[in-house]
Design a protein around this motif. Structure first.
Motif, PDB file in Angstrom:
ATOM      1  N   ALA A   1      -6.136 -28.771 -25.343  1.00 26.74           N
ATOM      2  CA  ALA A   1      -6.512 -27.377 -25.552  1.00 26.74           C
ATOM      3  C   ALA A   1      -7.938 -27.273 -25.082  1.00 26.74           C
ATOM      4  CB  ALA A   1      -6.413 -27.002 -27.011  1.00 26.74           C
ATOM      5  N   GLY A   2      -8.327 -26.108 -24.681  1.00 25.39           N
ATOM      6  CA  GLY A   2      -9.693 -25.979 -24.185  1.00 25.39           C
ATOM      7  C   GLY A   2      -9.680 -25.915 -22.667  1.00 25.39           C
ATOM      8  N   GLN A   3      -8.879 -26.778 -22.033  1.00 30.08           N
ATOM      9  CA  GLN A   3      -8.799 -26.714 -20.574  1.00 30.08           C
ATOM     10  C   GLN A   3      -8.322 -25.334 -20.133  1.00 30.08           C
ATOM     11  OE1 GLN A   3      -5.631 -26.454 -19.125  1.00 30.08           O
ATOM     12  NE2 GLN A   3      -4.314 -27.181 -20.760  1.00 30.08           N
ATOM     13  N   GLU A   4      -7.545 -24.671 -21.001  1.00 28.01           N
ATOM     14  CA  GLU A   4      -7.054 -23.339 -20.650  1.00 28.01           C
ATOM     15  C   GLU A   4      -8.230 -22.386 -20.421  1.00 28.01           C
ATOM     16  OE1 GLU A   4      -5.942 -24.440 -23.991  1.00 28.01           O
ATOM     17  OE2 GLU A   4      -3.732 -24.487 -23.899  1.00 28.01           O
ATOM     18  N   ARG A   5      -9.229 -22.501 -21.263  1.00 28.30           N
ATOM     19  CA  ARG A   5     -10.370 -21.590 -21.177  1.00 28.30           C
ATOM     20  C   ARG A   5     -11.552 -22.201 -20.458  1.00 28.30           C
ATOM     21  NH1 ARG A   5     -11.349 -20.250 -27.078  1.00 28.30           N
ATOM     22  NH2 ARG A   5      -9.950 -22.039 -27.277  1.00 28.30           N
ATOM     23  N   TYR A   6     -11.743 -23.514 -20.643  1.00 25.11           N
ATOM     24  CA  TYR A   6     -12.908 -24.157 -20.051  1.00 25.11           C
ATOM     25  C   TYR A   6     -12.452 -25.084 -18.939  1.00 25.11           C
ATOM     26  CZ  TYR A   6     -14.614 -22.511 -24.527  1.00 25.11           C
ATOM     27  OH  TYR A   6     -14.905 -21.730 -25.613  1.00 25.11           O
ATOM     28  N   ALA A   7     -12.255 -24.500 -17.768  1.00 27.42           N
ATOM     29  CA  ALA A   7     -11.705 -25.268 -16.652  1.00 27.42           C
ATOM     30  C   ALA A   7     -12.566 -26.484 -16.320  1.00 27.42           C
ATOM     31  CB  ALA A   7     -11.546 -24.372 -15.429  1.00 27.42           C
ATOM     32  N   ALA A   8     -13.843 -26.407 -16.655  1.00 25.38           N
ATOM     33  CA  ALA A   8     -14.747 -27.520 -16.341  1.00 25.38           C
ATOM     34  C   ALA A   8     -14.384 -28.789 -17.106  1.00 25.38           C
ATOM     35  CB  ALA A   8     -16.194 -27.130 -16.648  1.00 25.38           C
ATOM     36  N   LEU A   9     -13.676 -28.627 -18.236  1.00 26.88           N
ATOM     37  CA  LEU A   9     -13.284 -29.797 -19.034  1.00 26.88           C
ATOM     38  C   LEU A   9     -12.072 -30.507 -18.447  1.00 26.88           C
ATOM     39  CD1 LEU A   9     -13.411 -28.546 -22.738  1.00 26.88           C
ATOM     40  CD2 LEU A   9     -15.054 -30.003 -21.543  1.00 26.88           C
ATOM     41  N   ALA A  10     -11.305 -29.800 -17.635  1.00 25.95           N
ATOM     42  CA  ALA A  10     -10.008 -30.306 -17.200  1.00 25.95           C
ATOM     43  C   ALA A  10     -10.063 -31.684 -16.551  1.00 25.95           C
ATOM     44  CB  ALA A  10      -9.332 -29.295 -16.280  1.00 25.95           C
ATOM     45  N   PRO A  11     -11.048 -31.926 -15.672  1.00 26.93           N
ATOM     46  CA  PRO A  11     -11.074 -33.245 -15.017  1.00 26.93           C
ATOM     47  C   PRO A  11     -11.144 -34.400 -16.012  1.00 26.93           C
ATOM     48  CG  PRO A  11     -12.523 -31.734 -13.869  1.00 26.93           C
ATOM     49  CD  PRO A  11     -12.080 -31.033 -15.119  1.00 26.93           C
ATOM     50  N   LEU A  12     -11.702 -34.157 -17.192  1.00 22.67           N
ATOM     51  CA  LEU A  12     -11.747 -35.213 -18.213  1.00 22.67           C
ATOM     52  C   LEU A  12     -10.337 -35.594 -18.636  1.00 22.67           C
ATOM     53  CD1 LEU A  12     -14.558 -33.840 -20.576  1.00 22.67           C
ATOM     54  CD2 LEU A  12     -14.760 -35.628 -18.840  1.00 22.67           C
ATOM     55  N   TYR A  13      -9.457 -34.603 -18.641  1.00 26.24           N
ATOM     56  CA  TYR A  13      -8.084 -34.862 -19.069  1.00 26.24           C
ATOM     57  C   TYR A  13      -7.245 -35.483 -17.965  1.00 26.24           C
ATOM     58  CZ  TYR A  13      -9.292 -31.774 -22.933  1.00 26.24           C
ATOM     59  OH  TYR A  13      -9.889 -31.205 -24.017  1.00 26.24           O
ATOM     60  N   TYR A  14      -7.361 -34.955 -16.760  1.00 28.92           N
ATOM     61  CA  TYR A  14      -6.415 -35.425 -15.744  1.00 28.92           C
ATOM     62  C   TYR A  14      -6.904 -36.645 -14.953  1.00 28.92           C
ATOM     63  CZ  TYR A  14      -8.747 -32.170 -12.418  1.00 28.92           C
ATOM     64  OH  TYR A  14      -9.626 -31.493 -11.652  1.00 28.92           O
ATOM     65  N   ARG A  15      -8.125 -37.070 -15.187  1.00 27.37           N
ATOM     66  CA  ARG A  15      -8.610 -38.283 -14.528  1.00 27.37           C
ATOM     67  C   ARG A  15      -7.708 -39.465 -14.878  1.00 27.37           C
ATOM     68  NH1 ARG A  15     -14.338 -38.812 -16.064  1.00 27.37           N
ATOM     69  NH2 ARG A  15     -14.526 -37.107 -14.591  1.00 27.37           N
ATOM     70  N   GLY A  16      -7.247 -40.172 -13.872  1.00 26.84           N
ATOM     71  CA  GLY A  16      -6.421 -41.353 -14.112  1.00 26.84           C
ATOM     72  C   GLY A  16      -4.988 -41.046 -14.509  1.00 26.84           C
ATOM     73  N   ALA A  17      -4.624 -39.774 -14.510  1.00 29.36           N
ATOM     74  CA  ALA A  17      -3.247 -39.435 -14.897  1.00 29.36           C
ATOM     75  C   ALA A  17      -2.286 -39.750 -13.756  1.00 29.36           C
ATOM     76  CB  ALA A  17      -3.141 -37.964 -15.279  1.00 29.36           C
ATOM     77  N   ALA A  18      -1.193 -40.424 -14.072  1.00 25.57           N
ATOM     78  CA  ALA A  18      -0.159 -40.711 -13.078  1.00 25.57           C
ATOM     79  C   ALA A  18       0.798 -39.533 -12.952  1.00 25.57           C
ATOM     80  CB  ALA A  18       0.611 -41.970 -13.482  1.00 25.57           C
ATOM     81  N   VAL A  19       0.836 -38.720 -14.012  1.00 23.78           N
ATOM     82  CA  VAL A  19       1.766 -37.585 -14.056  1.00 23.78           C
ATOM     83  C   VAL A  19       1.050 -36.358 -14.590  1.00 23.78           C
ATOM     84  CG1 VAL A  19       3.932 -36.702 -15.022  1.00 23.78           C
ATOM     85  CG2 VAL A  19       3.678 -39.168 -14.617  1.00 23.78           C
ATOM     86  N   ALA A  20       1.300 -35.211 -13.952  1.00 20.86           N
ATOM     87  CA  ALA A  20       0.835 -33.938 -14.494  1.00 20.86           C
ATOM     88  C   ALA A  20       2.041 -33.024 -14.668  1.00 20.86           C
ATOM     89  CB  ALA A  20      -0.187 -33.292 -13.572  1.00 20.86           C
ATOM     90  N   VAL A  21       2.198 -32.517 -15.867  1.00 19.42           N
ATOM     91  CA  VAL A  21       3.226 -31.508 -16.131  1.00 19.42           C
ATOM     92  C   VAL A  21       2.495 -30.181 -16.229  1.00 19.42           C
ATOM     93  CG1 VAL A  21       4.881 -30.650 -17.825  1.00 19.42           C
ATOM     94  CG2 VAL A  21       4.787 -33.101 -17.295  1.00 19.42           C
ATOM     95  N   ILE A  22       2.830 -29.279 -15.303  1.00 19.24           N
ATOM     96  CA  ILE A  22       2.161 -27.992 -15.254  1.00 19.24           C
ATOM     97  C   ILE A  22       3.163 -26.945 -15.711  1.00 19.24           C
ATOM     98  CG2 ILE A  22       1.024 -26.336 -13.735  1.00 19.24           C
ATOM     99  CD1 ILE A  22       0.412 -29.014 -12.021  1.00 19.24           C
ATOM    100  N   ALA A  23       2.842 -26.323 -16.843  1.00 17.86           N
ATOM    101  CA  ALA A  23       3.821 -25.449 -17.488  1.00 17.86           C
ATOM    102  C   ALA A  23       3.419 -23.985 -17.421  1.00 17.86           C
ATOM    103  CB  ALA A  23       4.002 -25.876 -18.941  1.00 17.86           C
ATOM    104  N   TYR A  24       4.438 -23.140 -17.307  1.00 19.30           N
ATOM    105  CA  TYR A  24       4.237 -21.702 -17.473  1.00 19.30           C
ATOM    106  C   TYR A  24       5.358 -21.175 -18.353  1.00 19.30           C
ATOM    107  CZ  TYR A  24       7.806 -21.109 -13.786  1.00 19.30           C
ATOM    108  OH  TYR A  24       8.967 -21.158 -13.044  1.00 19.30           O
TER     109      TYR A  24
END
Ligand code: GDP
Ligand code: MG
Length: 178
Positions: A69-92
Motif C-alpha cells: 500500500a502506498g505505492q498507489e499514491r506515492y509512485a516514488a516508493l514503488a521501486p522499493l517494492y519491485y526491485r528484485g521481483a521475478a514476478v509482477a502481478v498488475i491488477a485492475y
C-alpha cells in the motif's frame, strides 16, 4: 531474475501493483488462506505472505508475496517494492476504467525500471461484477498480448481463476539451468 532455490524448488519474489481498491489484498488472501473478507482493512505499509505450489513436473514454487500500500499514491516508493521481483502481478478492477489506465502505467513503469526478465501478469479482478463491467475482456487481453504479458480475469470473492493465476505464473518462470 530468479529469486533462488534449486532447479526443482524455486523461490520467487512476487509484487502486486495496481490502484487502491482493485482487490490486491483480497487476491493474496484468497490464494494463501482460501478466504475472502469483505470487511478487510486497507493494507498499511507492506504485508508479506508466502505460499508454495507444486507443479505437475514435481517442481515446487514458493511465492514470496509483497502486498503493498502506498505505492498507489506515492509512485516514488514503488521501486522499493519491485526491485528484485521475478514476478509482477498488475491488477485492475473490471468495473473501473481508471484502474485499467493505472495498470497500463504500471506496465510501462516496469518495462522501464523492472528486471529485464520479469514475468508480468495482467489481472482483471472483480469478474463476479459482470453487470457493472466497464472494461471489456478483449481490451485487457489485447493490451496484455501487445506487451507480452499473461492475462486473466479473476474474482477474489468467488475464488474464480485465483489458483489458475498463480499456476500460470509458475509455468512461465524461467528455470535455472542444471
Ligand atoms: P487493494 O486496495 O487493491 O488491496 O483492495 P482490497 O483487497 O482491499 O479490496 C478492495 C475492496 O474490493 C474490498 O471492499 C473488497 O471486499 C472488494 N473486492 C476485492 N476483490 C473483489 C472481488 O473479486 N469481487 C468483489 N465483488 N469485490 C472485491
Ligand atoms: Mg491492499
Amino acid at each position: 531474475e530468479n529469486g533462488g532455490g534449486d532447479a526443482k524448488n524455486l523461490r520467487v519474489k512476487l509484487v502486486l501493483l495496481g490502484d487502491s481498491g482493485v482487490g490486491k489484498s483480497c487476491i493474496v488472501l484468497r490464494f494463501v488462506r482460501g478466504q475472502f473478507d469483505p470487511t478487510s482493512k486497507v493494507t498499511v505499509g507492506a504485508s508479506f505472505l508466502s505460499q508454495t505450489i507444486a507443479l505437475q513436473d514435481s517442481t515446487t514454487v514458493k511465492f514470496e508475496i509483497w502486498d503493498t500500500a502506498g505505492q498507489e499514491r506515492y509512485a516514488a516508493l514503488a521501486p522499493l517494492y519491485y526491485r528484485g521481483a521475478a514476478v509482477a502481478v498488475i491488477a485492475y478492477d473490471i468495473t473501473s476504467p481508471e484502474s485499467f489506465s493505472k495498470a497500463q502505467y504500471w506496465v510501462k513503469e516496469l518495462q522501464k525500471h523492472g528486471s529485464p526478465d520479469i514475468v508480468m501478469a495482467l489481472v482483471g479482478n472483480k469478474a463476479d461484477l459482470q453487470e457493472k463491467r466497464e472494461v471489456a475482456v478483449e481490451d485487457g487481453m489485447d493490451y496484455a498480448e501487445k506487451n507480452g504479458m499473461f492475462f486473466i480475469e479473476t474474482s477474489a470473492k468467488t475464488a474464480d481463476n485465483i489458483n489458475e493465476l498463480f499456476e500460470e505464473i509458475a509455468k512461465r518462470l524461467p528455470r535455472p539451468s542444471v
